[in-house]
Design an enzyme around this catalytic site. Structure first.
Site, PDB file in Angstrom:
ATOM      1  N   ALA A 247       0.854  -1.279  -0.112  1.00  0.00           N
ATOM      2  CA  ALA A 247      -0.065  -0.024  -0.039  1.00  0.00           C
ATOM      3  C   ALA A 247       0.815   1.274  -0.150  1.00  0.00           C
ATOM      4  CB  ALA A 247      -0.908  -0.138   1.403  1.00  0.00           C
ATOM      5  N   ASP A 248       2.111   1.053   0.243  1.00  0.00           N
ATOM      6  CA  ASP A 248       2.953   2.323   0.188  1.00  0.00           C
ATOM      7  C   ASP A 248       3.026   3.201  -0.937  1.00  0.00           C
ATOM      8  OD1 ASP A 248       5.629   3.633   1.893  1.00  0.00           O
ATOM      9  OD2 ASP A 248       6.237   3.418  -0.206  1.00  0.00           O
TER      10      ASP A 248
END
Length: 296
Positions: A247-248
């Site tokens: 998700a970064d």
């Protein structure tokens, strides 16, 4: 105390320490080709200085301060762990050498290793401070936090500040951090977390023996610690090699650029790509983050 730490090659001191010299949140001070920072010893503050390998292919390390009897070996292990001196990346490079997209990104950074925080406590607190903040302001808050709660020591004719201990932070009131521009919730997160460490509710050193999933299950219930924070601790505190923070935003931006996409890939798409990177997903992520910087 001076000693050398043998390296497993490929190892690039220049690439590995680039982030320490340029990152705004760095705790290291550069002096020529050497880097120094304070760490806690059993008898008080220590100054650790690390220099590039000479002919012996080993990092040159100097520790200044009041060492306890028998502490030398523990410090050698700590610095070796911090600078990943015994991490062999040869299998990683062999696995990724023929990757149709990522091979050049990885080859350009051969020898780049993680540098870990000296303690899990420091890693967790720095990560909490950095939540949802730009790097510059997070660095400012970390500096203010250290000045408020950390001990000070004089080495080489100048004053150095140490990262605070859990005991020092546990004694603070929330309002003291708010006065430094911490918001109320983040002040509570940091001080409450420190109190859990001090009273034995959270034995941080036990995390070393846990799996990645077990670390997640241990830390996620703590107020103020979400998945991103735990992933940062797994990467920069514990040095786990196969973590994928899908998700970064930085990772997704790097993949968009490297793959020449017209959209930012979603979390599920990143996870699918990451299957072929195992068991080195942490390193692929780290190298992709580094690719966002034009300076190799």
């Amino acid at each position: 105390m001076q000693f050398q730490l043998p390296l497993i090659y490929p190892y690039s001191f220049e690439l590995t320490t680039k982030r320490l010299r340029t990152f705004e949140k760095t705790s290291f001070v550069a002096d020529g080709d050497k880097l120094s920072r304070t760490i806690h010893g059993s008898r008080g503050p220590l100054l650790c200085t690390v220099g590039p390998p000479a002919g012996e292919k080993a990092l040159r390390v100097e520790i200044e301060g009041n060492l306890a009897e028998g502490e030398a070996e523990e410090l050698k292990r700590k610095v070796a762990r911090m600078f990943s001196t015994q991490v062999d990346l040869t299998p990683f490079y062999e696995q990724m050498r023929d990757h149709p997209v990522l091979a050049p990104v990885i080859a350009e950074r051969e020898g780049l290793h993680f540098v870990l925080e000296p303690s899990l406590y420091e890693c967790v607190v720095k990560t909490i401070i950095g939540q949802q903040l730009n790097v510059s302001f997070a660095a400012t808050l970390i500096q203010r936090f250290q000045e408020l709660a950390g001990s000070k020591a004089v080495f080489r004719g100048r004053e150095w500040v140490l990262f605070p201990t859990p005991e020092q932070v546990a004694r603070l009131e929330y309002e003291e951090l708010q006065a430094l521009q911490f918001n109320r919730r983040k002040a509570e997160y940091i001080i409450d977390f420190s109190r859990k460490v001090v009273n034995g509710e959270l034995p941080l050193e036990a995390l070393w023996s846990l799996s990645d999933k077990e670390v997640l299950h241990t830390l996620l219930p703590i107020r103020g610690i979400g998945r991103w924070t735990v992933e940062c601790v797994l990467l920069f505190g514990l040095g786990r090699p196969d973590l994928l923070p899908a998700a970064d935003i930085g990772l997704r931006n790097a993949l968009k650029r490297v793959y020449g996409l017209d959209h930012q890939p979603g979390e599920e798409e990143v996870r699918q790509w990451g299957e072929s990177w195992a068991p080195y997903r942490s390193y692929v992520t780290f190298y992709l983050w580094d690719s966002l910087d034009n300076v190799k």
